[in-house]
Write an enzyme that holds these catalytic residues in place. Structure first.
Site, PDB file in Angstrom:
ATOM      1  CG  HIS A 163      -1.840   1.156   1.291  1.00  0.00           C
ATOM      2  ND1 HIS A 163      -3.145   1.091   0.840  1.00  0.00           N
ATOM      3  CD2 HIS A 163      -1.675   2.427   1.759  1.00  0.00           C
ATOM      4  CE1 HIS A 163      -3.724   2.272   1.015  1.00  0.00           C
ATOM      5  NE2 HIS A 163      -2.847   3.097   1.569  1.00  0.00           N
ATOM      6  CD  GLU A 164       1.510   3.830   3.568  1.00  0.00           C
ATOM      7  OE1 GLU A 164       1.891   4.875   2.991  1.00  0.00           O
ATOM      8  OE2 GLU A 164       0.404   3.738   4.125  1.00  0.00           O
TER       9      GLU A 164
END
Length: 206
Positions: A21-22
């Protein structure tokens, strides 16, 4: 609640979901000309670079947590709104892709008679964490990605007022949403729909 019998599978699945995600946020912002993620060491798939210890423990124990947000500088984008939209959507989009990939591999293994075992338990949690993390982050409450996506469709004044007003109470609102069960009512149907779609597509392939 923490279930130690599944922790062996949940911990790595959770780390992958958070990291992907990051990293997706960092990767897209970097591709748009922003050097900030790379300068801060966030343009990496190393989980340690993205891990927020308290946020991860909260997610495992309570189902509500966070990773270390990737800092970006939209001033480097050629188109501010388009850039912010792409970067904000990248995280949830990457999680949905990982969810589909987990389903695809489980389906492939099932077609070869390998529908059980440690690998499938890991893939099951990878699927669940990614689909829930994706749709949770799409809730339009600051500081979640959904609020930034919503802002790109509002005029600048409205977006500013929304971010400032709702942002003051965003964390408290999210706690209420999670512990009142509202998040399950919102995310549950969306997650179920997406998983059905993933299994349908995987079934066609295998």
């Amino acid at each position: 609640m923490l279930d130690f019998s599944t922790l062996l599978f949940r911990a790595p699945a959770l780390l992958i979901a958070l990291t992907i995600h990051e990293y997706a946020h960092a990767c897209v912002s970097d591709s748009l000309g922003d050097p900030t993620p790379e300068l801060q060491g966030r343009l990496t798939l190393n989980p340690l670079a993205h891990l927020d210890i308290v946020g991860t423990l909260m997610l495992v124990l309570c189902g509500f947590g966070w990773a270390k947000p990737v800092e970006i500088d939209p001033r480097y984008y050629t188109d501010y709104r388009s850039g912010c939209l792409k970067v904000s959507a990248a995280g949830p989009g990457a999680n949905l892709f990982m969810c589909f990939l987990a389903v695809l591999i489980m389906t492939a293994r099932g077609s070869m008679g390998m529908s059980s075992g440690f690998v499938n338990q890991f893939l099951y949690w990878l699927m669940l964490y990614n689909v829930w993390f994706a749709f949770f982050n799409l809730i339009p409450i600051p500081p979640l990605d959904g609020s930034r996506i919503l802002s790109t469709f509002l005029d600048y004044e409205t977006a500013y007022k929304y971010e400032n007003f709702v942002g003051r109470y965003g964390f408290l609102v999210l706690i209420v949403i999670v512990y009142s069960g509202i998040s399950n009512m919102i995310i549950g149907p969306l997650a179920s729909w997406f998983l059905r779609l993933c299994y349908a597509v995987s079934g066609i392939i295998f």
